[in-house]
Design an enzyme around this catalytic site. Sequence first.
Site, PDB file in Angstrom:
ATOM      1  N   ASP A 120       0.858  -1.184   0.000  1.00 12.00           N
ATOM      2  CA  ASP A 120       0.000   0.000   0.000  1.00 12.00           C
ATOM      3  C   ASP A 120       0.894   1.234   0.000  1.00 12.00           C
ATOM      4  O   ASP A 120       2.020   1.185   0.489  1.00 12.00           O
ATOM      5  CB  ASP A 120      -0.907   0.013   1.233  1.00 12.00           C
ATOM      6  CG  ASP A 120      -2.012  -1.026   1.169  1.00 12.00           C
ATOM      7  OD1 ASP A 120      -2.464  -1.347   0.052  1.00 12.00           O
ATOM      8  OD2 ASP A 120      -2.432  -1.513   2.227  1.00 12.00           O
ATOM      9  N   ASP A 136      -6.913  -1.381  -4.529  1.00 12.67           N
ATOM     10  CA  ASP A 136      -7.970  -1.063  -3.563  1.00 12.67           C
ATOM     11  C   ASP A 136      -8.944  -0.051  -4.150  1.00 12.67           C
ATOM     12  O   ASP A 136     -10.159  -0.153  -3.965  1.00 12.67           O
ATOM     13  CB  ASP A 136      -7.372  -0.481  -2.275  1.00 12.67           C
ATOM     14  CG  ASP A 136      -6.467  -1.443  -1.539  1.00 12.67           C
ATOM     15  OD1 ASP A 136      -6.618  -2.669  -1.704  1.00 12.67           O
ATOM     16  OD2 ASP A 136      -5.586  -0.960  -0.793  1.00 12.67           O
TER      17      ASP A 136
END
Length: 164
Positions: A120, A136
């Site tokens: 991330d 995401d």
Amino acid sequence: MNLKSKNFWSTVMIVLIVAFDQFTKYLVKLYLYGKPPVTFVKGVVEFRYAENTGVAFSMFSGGRWFFIVLTAVVSVGCLVYMYKSKTAQNNLWLFWSLGVIVSGAIGNLIDRVLLGYVVDFINPLFVKFAVFNIADSAVTLGTVSLMAYLVYDLFREKKNEQKH
């Protein structure tokens, strides 16, 4: 848009979203691993390397194989539905929403299988929120689009029932 063209372009879309997701994660690992965050838009968003072993907000960390199997099964189910179902084939909104969701799922699935975690890097600064990535975003946007379609379809069916 004919069926062959729709299937071709949806496959291209899925591949491009997965490729963009994986490329951005590669760059983040290359330039941000072990380094401080980089401001993208001051006070709004920064890029920060993070490893997520769970799902959203790092919930259920340690369930790597469960998430791998679950994501693979759901992705294959969505793909089969997209490419085989007349309902999906005849509705571009539904078809593309599922394609965007699947592309995000595949992007994070690749990380889970190869790395054991999801990379991330997008950290919003203007709100307390989880660090996330392109995959995401695809899952979220595809899901919002799918929910909008389902609500639209529900009202359309009710309107058609009232006419008869």
